[in-house]
Design a protein around this motif. Structure first.
Motif, PDB file in Angstrom:
ATOM      1  N   LYS A   9     -59.462 -41.443   3.414  1.00 19.56           N
ATOM      2  CA  LYS A   9     -58.122 -42.018   3.240  1.00 19.56           C
ATOM      3  C   LYS A   9     -57.429 -42.335   4.560  1.00 19.56           C
ATOM      4  O   LYS A   9     -56.514 -43.139   4.598  1.00 19.56           O
ATOM      5  N   ASP A  10     -57.879 -41.711   5.661  1.00 24.06           N
ATOM      6  CA  ASP A  10     -57.314 -41.982   6.986  1.00 24.06           C
ATOM      7  C   ASP A  10     -58.074 -43.077   7.720  1.00 24.06           C
ATOM      8  O   ASP A  10     -57.894 -43.257   8.914  1.00 24.06           O
ATOM      9  N   LYS A  16     -61.186 -43.150   8.546  1.00 23.35           N
ATOM     10  CA  LYS A  16     -62.232 -42.654   9.430  1.00 23.35           C
ATOM     11  C   LYS A  16     -63.556 -42.752   8.683  1.00 23.35           C
ATOM     12  O   LYS A  16     -63.648 -42.369   7.522  1.00 23.35           O
TER      13      LYS A  16
END
Length: 126
Positions: free
Chosen positions: A100-101, A103
């Motif tokens: 979700k970030d 990454k």
């Protein structure tokens, strides 16, 4: 007497046709046998069995969704496709998975054109 038997047979045939159409409509689409289990490890949704049927649970929030029994697999597929459009990126034959970030958490090397076309169709990726 012959007409009534014919009507019974016709009614039965129509009933079976409608039942088969409803069954076909409620079935989820076909999934790739190699790639889907690899993706499933990273998908934020799982199915849980409960007394009344199946529940879709988010691994991230823990929120449970209880759609009607005939819509469980279609709803799960809808959630997976939504996740795939946000978390997957296709670069040639390499499928990258992001959290979700944004990454990168994993990569899957697709082995053939059938896997590539399944990914594009199922997740509607370009």
């Amino acid at each position: 007497m012959k007409l009534s038997r014919l009507l019974i047979v016709a009614f039965f045939a129509v009933f079976m046709f409608l039942a088969l159409m409803a069954l076909k409509e409620g079935m989820p689409s076909k999934k790739d046998e190699r790639v889907y289990p690899l993706l499933q490890q990273h998908m934020p949704y799982i199915l849980e069995k409960r007394a009344g049927g199946l529940t879709i649970k988010s691994k991230i929030t823990g929120i449970k969704e209880k759609p009607p029994a005939k819509e469980v697999f279609l709803r799960l597929e809808q959630l997976e496709k939504q996740w795939g459009q946000e978390a997957l990126k296709l670069d040639g034959m390499t499928l990258s998975i992001f959290d979700k970030d944004k990454k990168e958490i994993a990569k899957i090397i697709l082995q053939n054109d059938a896997e590539l076309s399944w990914i594009k169709e199922y997740f509607e990726l370009k």
